[in-house]
Write a protein that holds these residues in place. Structure first.
Motif, short mmCIF file in Angstrom:
data_model
loop_
_atom_site.label_atom_id
_atom_site.label_comp_id
_atom_site.label_asym_id
_atom_site.label_seq_id
_atom_site.Cartn_x
_atom_site.Cartn_y
_atom_site.Cartn_z
N SER A 1 0.83 -1.21 0.00
CA SER A 1 0.00 0.00 0.00
C SER A 1 0.86 1.25 0.00
CB SER A 1 -0.93 0.01 1.22
OG SER A 1 -0.17 0.08 2.41
N THR B 1 -1.79 8.19 -1.13
CA THR B 1 -1.89 9.01 -2.33
C THR B 1 -2.89 10.14 -2.12
OG1 THR B 1 -3.65 7.66 -3.30
CG2 THR B 1 -1.38 7.02 -3.82
N ASP C 1 -5.38 13.02 -4.66
CA ASP C 1 -5.76 13.51 -5.98
C ASP C 1 -6.05 15.01 -5.96
OD1 ASP C 1 -8.21 13.70 -4.71
OD2 ASP C 1 -9.22 12.24 -5.98
N TYR D 1 -5.94 9.00 -0.02
CA TYR D 1 -6.32 7.60 -0.07
C TYR D 1 -5.15 6.73 0.37
CZ TYR D 1 -9.79 9.57 -3.26
OH TYR D 1 -10.77 10.33 -3.82
N GLU E 1 -3.93 3.43 -1.07
CA GLU E 1 -4.16 2.57 -2.22
C GLU E 1 -3.18 1.42 -2.21
OE1 GLU E 1 -5.05 4.29 -6.18
OE2 GLU E 1 -4.44 6.18 -5.25
N ASP F 1 -11.82 0.34 3.00
CA ASP F 1 -12.36 -0.06 1.71
C ASP F 1 -12.82 -1.51 1.82
OD1 ASP F 1 -13.19 0.13 -0.91
OD2 ASP F 1 -11.19 0.07 -1.78
N LYS G 1 -7.32 -4.91 -5.80
CA LYS G 1 -6.75 -3.56 -5.82
C LYS G 1 -7.71 -2.65 -5.06
CE LYS G 1 -4.79 -0.16 -8.94
NZ LYS G 1 -4.51 0.18 -10.34
N PHE G 2 -7.28 -2.14 -3.91
CA PHE G 2 -8.15 -1.32 -3.08
C PHE G 2 -7.73 0.16 -3.14
CE2 PHE G 2 -4.81 -2.90 -0.27
CZ PHE G 2 -4.38 -1.75 0.35
N LYS G 3 -8.70 1.02 -2.78
CA LYS G 3 -8.47 2.46 -2.69
C LYS G 3 -9.34 2.95 -1.53
CE LYS G 3 -8.40 6.71 -5.43
NZ LYS G 3 -8.63 7.29 -6.76
#
Length: 178
Positions: A99, A102, A104, A109, A111, A144, A156-158
């Protein structure tokens, strides 16, 4: 016949009254706050203001950030906090998690990828992380979940972070699966 003629005259009188009152400008208009379009505009404006004020107040810290102990945290017991990334960390030999933190620009997050190392298919799986500021104080969580993660499959988690504060670090909190 007289009754029909009388009703017809009453209708003509009503039409004539409406026409004269419209000509005189006596039609009653609804107040602005009772109109639907007014409330639609108010909601749109409030949503725009709320979205601009919520974004950008918190940013994720870079992995090279160092945390300077404050006076309050110096006396508190030191807890071990994972850095901003985890690489191939195994949990109970059931899962391998990689992990990173991150952002945006609007939200932060955690991720990554979770690998189900078991021979069991899960209909539901959830992962959680605890978030800390630069002084090591708990400031929130990131969670998540997913459905139908099979044996030896990866997910694949976020996980969205629950805070807009500056995140200094995070650590794994929990995995639930059934």
């Amino acid at each position: 016949m007289a009754l029909i003629g009388k009703k017809s005259h009453e209708a003509e009188d009503l039409v004539a009254k409406n026409q004269t009152s419209e000509a005189n400008g006596a039609t009653a208009k609804k107040p602005l706050f009772k109109r639907v379009w007014f409330w639609v505009v108010v909601v749109i404006v409030l949503a725009a203001i709320g979205s601009t004020s919520a974004g950008g107040s918190g940013t994720a810290a870079s992995s090279s950030a160092s945390s300077a102990p404050s006076a309050a945290s110096a006396s508190a017991p030191q807890r071990e906090i994972d850095p901003h990334t985890t690489e191939g960390t195994k949990y109970e030999d059931k899962y391998t998690v990689t992990s990173e933190l991150t952002s945006d620009g609007w939200a932060s997050y955690v991720e990554g990828i979770l690998v189900n190392n078991t021979n069991k298919d899960y209909s539901y799986i959830q992962i959680g992380f605890t978030l800390y500021d630069e002084d090591g104080n708990n400031i929130g969580t990131a969670w998540d979940n997913a459905n139908n993660v099979g044996a030896d499959e990866s997910w694949k988690f976020k996980a969205p972070c629950s805070t807009t504060d500056t995140i200094g670090s995070y650590k794994f909190a929990d995995i639930s699966a059934y």
